[in-house]
Design an enzyme around this catalytic site. Structure first.
Site, short mmCIF file in Angstrom:
data_model
loop_
_atom_site.label_atom_id
_atom_site.label_comp_id
_atom_site.label_asym_id
_atom_site.label_seq_id
_atom_site.Cartn_x
_atom_site.Cartn_y
_atom_site.Cartn_z
N TYR A 125 0.75 -1.34 0.00
CA TYR A 125 0.12 0.19 -0.05
C TYR A 125 0.87 1.22 -0.01
CZ TYR A 125 -3.91 3.21 1.32
OH TYR A 125 -4.66 4.16 1.54
N ASP A 126 2.05 1.22 0.84
CA ASP A 126 2.74 2.67 0.97
C ASP A 126 3.39 2.98 -0.09
OD1 ASP A 126 1.89 2.08 3.42
OD2 ASP A 126 3.58 2.09 4.68
N GLU A 127 4.23 1.81 -0.63
CA GLU A 127 4.90 2.18 -1.95
C GLU A 127 4.14 2.10 -3.06
OE1 GLU A 127 7.90 2.95 -1.52
OE2 GLU A 127 8.84 1.95 0.30
N GLY A 128 3.01 1.38 -3.23
CA GLY A 128 2.03 1.54 -4.20
C GLY A 128 1.51 3.01 -4.31
N ASN A 142 -6.13 9.51 8.60
CA ASN A 142 -7.09 8.68 9.17
C ASN A 142 -8.35 9.53 9.16
OD1 ASN A 142 -4.41 7.97 10.30
ND2 ASN A 142 -5.84 6.22 10.97
N SER A 178 -14.09 1.95 13.46
CA SER A 178 -15.09 0.78 13.07
C SER A 178 -15.08 -0.42 14.07
CB SER A 178 -14.97 0.43 11.67
OG SER A 178 -13.82 0.17 11.31
N THR A 186 -0.28 3.78 23.49
CA THR A 186 0.33 5.06 23.31
C THR A 186 0.44 5.36 21.94
OG1 THR A 186 2.35 4.07 23.58
CG2 THR A 186 1.30 4.81 25.51
N GLN A 187 0.45 4.66 21.02
CA GLN A 187 0.45 5.40 19.64
C GLN A 187 -0.65 6.17 19.37
OE1 GLN A 187 -0.46 2.20 20.40
NE2 GLN A 187 -1.60 1.23 18.85
N PRO A 194 2.60 2.61 12.61
CA PRO A 194 3.19 3.96 13.09
C PRO A 194 2.82 4.35 14.44
CG PRO A 194 2.12 4.03 10.61
CD PRO A 194 1.67 2.77 11.42
N1 UDP Z 1 -5.79 -0.48 16.36
C1 UDP Z 1 -6.06 -0.96 17.60
N2 UDP Z 1 -7.18 -1.88 17.53
C2 UDP Z 1 -8.04 -2.26 16.48
C3 UDP Z 1 -7.77 -1.43 15.28
C4 UDP Z 1 -6.68 -0.66 15.27
O1 UDP Z 1 -5.56 -0.50 18.72
O2 UDP Z 1 -8.92 -2.96 16.59
C5 UDP Z 1 -4.96 0.56 16.26
C6 UDP Z 1 -3.81 0.37 15.13
O3 UDP Z 1 -2.80 -0.56 15.88
C7 UDP Z 1 -3.07 1.71 14.96
C8 UDP Z 1 -4.08 2.62 15.03
O4 UDP Z 1 -5.23 1.71 15.74
O5 UDP Z 1 -2.25 1.95 15.83
C9 UDP Z 1 -5.04 2.86 13.92
O6 UDP Z 1 -5.21 1.74 13.08
P1 UDP Z 1 -6.07 1.77 11.59
O7 UDP Z 1 -6.04 0.26 11.21
O8 UDP Z 1 -7.44 2.31 11.96
O9 UDP Z 1 -5.13 2.91 10.73
P2 UDP Z 1 -3.69 2.98 10.45
O10 UDP Z 1 -2.82 2.11 11.22
O11 UDP Z 1 -3.70 2.57 8.92
O12 UDP Z 1 -3.60 4.37 10.63
#
Ligand code: UDP
Length: 316
Positions: free
Chosen positions: A144-147, A173, A188, A207-208, A273
């Site tokens: 996805y990223d490189e595409g 997001n 979702s 903490t992300q 990330p």
């Molecule tokens: N995430 C989570 N629980 C979930 C789905 C996602 O903790 O059920 C976390 C995921 O690890 C990420 C963040 O939420 O750190 C956003 O994830 P998403 O898949 O929505 O988008 P993206 O990682 O592409 O930004």
């Protein structure tokens, strides 16, 4: 105006088609191969005589005369694109090239739906458009990223070499109605679990961070970009710059749904990330874009949407 929206039955595409049809002068052609888009998202639009659905995969060239092209076609959820690495990569590259050829043939204005994934696991915070990113070419997100990075390059090549009126937006997001319940993305997943009082799974230690935009704001930004002058080619970040941790988000969803769900922790996926927040300075300066809908307001509207799905499935 004759407008093509690829991925028009997907989350962003269907919200965009709906908005475009509010203008009585617009005729909208929606292309979708239903790899992740859903017929339910466009059911109400099918009654509109100015809306047309063509079931088609953009990796095959299709010749239709249009004046504007929005290229939203691509599986965007890590859960989906990581199930189809090659298909995702080809959609980004072959698909975008086919659509740029179409734009070239009919002198159509073209918007590429690029992504904050361009920045990978960013070492610069917030992310400005001139940051080149930190992307793994071989990781689970690389298709996805490189595409998407290569698709941006294609846009700049067609702009420079063939004067195609291309524009690139980097979408951060986004959430709201029409995102599949089983999409796997954070909002979702959290809301659909919370309204069922099931455990909410936070990946890693929570903490992300992410900065989440309600879909109506994003669509407003996309239209502003399309209507901007031809010299504005981007890339321009679009999204919301209110940043929060996934722990804070889980807590917020529990509060706003009034749920009894508990938070449980699961391993952090590879290359997830650590932080993400757009700089929106350029979007404000060049497009007058400022997101207006708060995260709480957006989550409340999205809860209503997922609740309505529950009611519909009970009645059917
Ligand atoms: N995430 C989570 N629980 C979930 C789905 C996602 O903790 O059920 C976390 C995921 O690890 C990420 C963040 O939420 O750190 C956003 O994830 P998403 O898949 O929505 O988008 P993206 O990682 O592409 O930004």
């Amino acid at each position: 105006m004759k407008i093509l929206v690829t991925g028009g039955a997907g989350f962003l595409g269907s919200n965009l088609c709906k908005k475009l049809l509010e203008n009585q002068e617009n005729n909208v052609i929606c292309l979708d191969n239903f790899s992740s888009g859903k017929k339910e998202n466009i059911l109400e639009l099918m009654h509109n005589s100015r809306f047309k659905l063509i079931e088609h995969d953009i990796t095959e060239y299709l010749d239709i005369e249009v004046e504007q092209i929005y290229n939203a076609a691509c599986e965007a959820s890590p859960k989906f694109y990581q199930s189809h690495h090659l298909r995702t990569f080809e959609t980004c590259i072959l698909g975008t090239k086919n659509l740029l050829e179409l734009a070239k043939k009919y002198n159509a204005k073209f918007i590429q739906f690029s992504t904050s994934e361009i920045y990978g696991n960013p070492l610069q915070h917030p992310q400005h458009e001139n940051y080149f990113g930190n992307v793994n070419t071989m990781g689970v997100r690389s298709c996805y990223d490189e595409g998407k990075r290569a698709a941006e390059t294609l846009c700049f090549i067609y702009n420079k070499e063939y004067n195609v009126r291309t524009k690139v937006i980097r979408i951060f997001n986004t959430f709201g109605p029409n995102m599949r319940e089983d999409d796997g993305r954070v909002i979702s997943s959290f809301i659909s679990k919370a309204i069922r009082n099931e455990d909410i799974e936070v990946y890693g230690d929570g903490t992300q961070t992410r900065s989440l935009c309600y879909v109506d704001d994003l669509i407003d930004g996309i239209l502003k970009m399309m209507n901007s002058s031809d010299d504005i080619i981007g890339p321009i970040n679009l999204g919301n710059n209110y940043e929060l941790t996934m722990n804070e988000l889980a807590q917020k969803v529990i509060e706003l749904t009034g749920s009894t769900s508990k938070i449980i922790y699961k391993p952090l996926p590879q290359d997830d990330p650590i932080k993400r927040k757009p700089s929106l300075e350029l979007a404000k300066e060049l497009l007058g874009y400022v997101p207006k809908i708060s995260i709480d307001e957006g989550i409340k509207k999205t809860i209503q949407y997922y609740n309505s799905l529950k009611t519909t499935s009970k009645n059917s």
